[in-house]
Motif scaffolding. Structure first.
Motif, PDB file in Angstrom:
ATOM      1  N   LEU A 231      13.624  21.054  34.103  1.00 23.54           N
ATOM      2  CA  LEU A 231      12.590  20.803  33.111  1.00 23.54           C
ATOM      3  C   LEU A 231      11.442  21.789  33.260  1.00 23.54           C
ATOM      4  O   LEU A 231      10.830  22.201  32.268  1.00 23.54           O
ATOM      5  N   ALA A 232      11.146  22.193  34.480  1.00 21.05           N
ATOM      6  CA  ALA A 232      10.066  23.147  34.723  1.00 21.05           C
ATOM      7  C   ALA A 232      10.367  24.510  34.127  1.00 21.05           C
ATOM      8  O   ALA A 232       9.464  25.334  33.971  1.00 21.05           O
ATOM      9  N   SER A 233      11.617  24.772  33.805  1.00 20.38           N
ATOM     10  CA  SER A 233      12.006  26.047  33.203  1.00 20.38           C
ATOM     11  C   SER A 233      12.108  25.943  31.690  1.00 20.38           C
ATOM     12  O   SER A 233      12.843  26.690  31.063  1.00 20.38           O
ATOM     13  N   VAL A 234      11.355  25.035  31.100  1.00 20.69           N
ATOM     14  CA  VAL A 234      11.462  24.766  29.668  1.00 20.69           C
ATOM     15  C   VAL A 234      11.113  25.971  28.824  1.00 20.69           C
ATOM     16  O   VAL A 234      11.569  26.105  27.700  1.00 20.69           O
ATOM     17  N   ASP A 235      10.283  26.895  29.331  1.00 19.01           N
ATOM     18  CA  ASP A 235       9.934  28.075  28.549  1.00 19.01           C
ATOM     19  C   ASP A 235      11.132  28.962  28.299  1.00 19.01           C
ATOM     20  O   ASP A 235      11.124  29.789  27.395  1.00 19.01           O
ATOM     21  N   ASP A 236      12.140  28.830  29.153  1.00 18.88           N
ATOM     22  CA  ASP A 236      13.374  29.578  28.983  1.00 18.88           C
ATOM     23  C   ASP A 236      14.494  28.575  28.852  1.00 18.88           C
ATOM     24  O   ASP A 236      15.142  28.237  29.836  1.00 18.88           O
ATOM     25  N   PRO A 237      14.751  28.045  27.625  1.00 21.20           N
ATOM     26  CA  PRO A 237      15.711  26.960  27.475  1.00 21.20           C
ATOM     27  C   PRO A 237      17.060  27.305  28.053  1.00 21.20           C
ATOM     28  O   PRO A 237      17.587  28.392  27.830  1.00 21.20           O
ATOM     29  N   PRO A 238      17.659  26.403  28.855  1.00 20.83           N
ATOM     30  CA  PRO A 238      18.977  26.634  29.414  1.00 20.83           C
ATOM     31  C   PRO A 238      20.045  26.487  28.351  1.00 20.83           C
ATOM     32  O   PRO A 238      19.771  26.235  27.190  1.00 20.83           O
ATOM     33  N   SER A 239      21.262  26.646  28.789  1.00 19.09           N
ATOM     34  CA  SER A 239      22.380  26.534  27.865  1.00 19.09           C
ATOM     35  C   SER A 239      22.486  25.113  27.350  1.00 19.09           C
ATOM     36  O   SER A 239      21.882  24.184  27.869  1.00 19.09           O
ATOM     37  N   ALA A 240      23.297  24.937  26.310  1.00 23.33           N
ATOM     38  CA  ALA A 240      23.461  23.607  25.735  1.00 23.33           C
ATOM     39  C   ALA A 240      23.989  22.624  26.761  1.00 23.33           C
ATOM     40  O   ALA A 240      23.592  21.469  26.801  1.00 23.33           O
TER      41      ALA A 240
END
Length: 365
Positions: A231-240
């Motif tokens: 969640l902390a990496s929300v600025d770089d959305p992960p894969s689906a």
């Protein structure tokens, strides 16, 4: 130059060391979804006493200053940071934050995307208190573990005012979400002490020590840390596929039901983190009353057939994730997501973020 990885700073507790985090680090290193994450243990001197007459055990202020230099020096390359603590480590992190605010350096903490505290004695640890006072005299760290410690209370007031409840980044304030957990069977730090005054508090299975012994990928603490780090990496959305795991939550909000049951192949849904990022850009979304208005309008749209509910979270990003997670786990996920977009559109129809939400929903609204 900073890279795009997330650094997870691990702060151990009293009479402990970096070895505390070995089980978590081993699991994280084998987890493909955490490949962009680097776990970095922070070590400091701690114990009952020191046998060397030329040495003393450092106070928590000194340890906090050491953590400050550690983050400045050893973590400078990371775009994002998550601070995770066990036991006394939570007091170290809070003292570090307070000292940064007092020095007018709160803005330097904008890289810190979340703080997670496990079994932190926010209100002290009462077990063997009398014996500790007799046997551990003049120990500057043990003194901070006593109930109703005035310096700990002062530090918490600063942390709540300048970080937990902050609305903007200034020299003295920086909004940082806290996730605080008690050990469900902890007899060293009672649940009330571990929760303290923090609004986002819960419990994890285990006692004071087993709460951090993440011996398998299914260990609740590991799953919780994994979810919060992603969640902390929300600025770089992960894969689906990552979004499906991070977006998982049970109807009670505990985060243990896998939403991959709602297959994106058979029931295509927009990316959770892209929705969060678009919603964050909408005016007044940082106002809790505005978000409550959104939920109320969603309830009206979805009633009486299905209805809708979502727990309040004080931090905007946490609350948006909570709302959208509930949408993904709704009996009709697409209807729930459309209700969210529709509610936002009725309140802020001309916003760029609203248009982005409509686009993510494929123009359904």
């Amino acid at each position: 130059m900073r890279d795009n990885r997330t650094g997870v700073v691990l702060v151990h507790g009293f009479k402990s060391g970096p070895v505390t985090w070995d089980p978590f680090r081993l699991l994280a290193a084998r987890d493909p979804e955490l490949a962009p994450v680097t776990a970095i243990p922070f070590e400091y001197a701690t114990g009952v006493w020191t046998a060397n007459p030329l040495q003393v055990l450092p106070s928590l202020d000194t340890v906090a200053d050491s953590l400050k230099d550690f983050i400045d020096t050893s973590c400078h390359r990371f775009e994002r940071l998550v601070l995770v603590s066990h036991s006394q480590g939570g007091l170290v992190i809070q003292r570090f934050l307070a000292r940064m605010a007092h020095e007018g350096r709160a803005a330097d903490l904008s890289r810190v995307r979340r703080i997670v505290m496990l079994a932190c004695p926010n209100s002290g640890a009462e077990i063997a208190l009398t014996l500790r006072r007799l046997l551990v005299r003049r120990n500057p760290q043990e003194a901070q573990l006593r109930p109703l410690n005035e310096q700990v209370a002062d530090t918490q007031r600063t942390v709540l005012r300048d970080f937990v409840n902050a609305r903007e980044i200034t020299d003295r304030t920086c909004p940082i979400p806290f996730s605080v957990y008690a050990g469900a069977s902890d007899n060293i730090v009672p649940a009330a002490s571990a929760r303290g005054v923090f609004p986002d508090a819960a419990a994890l299975p285990g006692d004071h020590f087993t709460i951090v012994k993440t011996d398998s990928p299914t260990h609740r603490t590991y799953q919780t840390l994994r979810r919060l780090i992603l969640l902390a990496s929300v600025d770089d959305p992960p894969s689906a596929s990552t979004a499906a795991v991070v977006g998982s939550t049970a109807p009670d909000g505990t985060g243990h039901t896998d939403v991959t049951d709602i297959s994106r192949e058979t029931y295509p849904l927009p990316d959770l983190f892209a929705m969060v990022a678009a919603a964050e850009r909408i005016a007044d979304m940082d106002d809790p009353e505005f978000r409550r208005s959104v939920i109320q309008r969603m309830r009206v749209q979805l009633s009486p057939v299905h209805g809708f509910t979502a727990s309040h979270r004080p931090h905007m990003r946490d609350h948006l994730v909570e709302i959208l997670q509930r949408c993904l786990n709704h009996r009709d996920p697409r209807a729930a997501l459309n209700a969210f977009v529709g509610a936002v559109a009725s309140l802020r129809p001309e916003e760029k973020g609203t248009a982005d939400l409509r686009t993510l929903m494929g123009g359904d609204r």
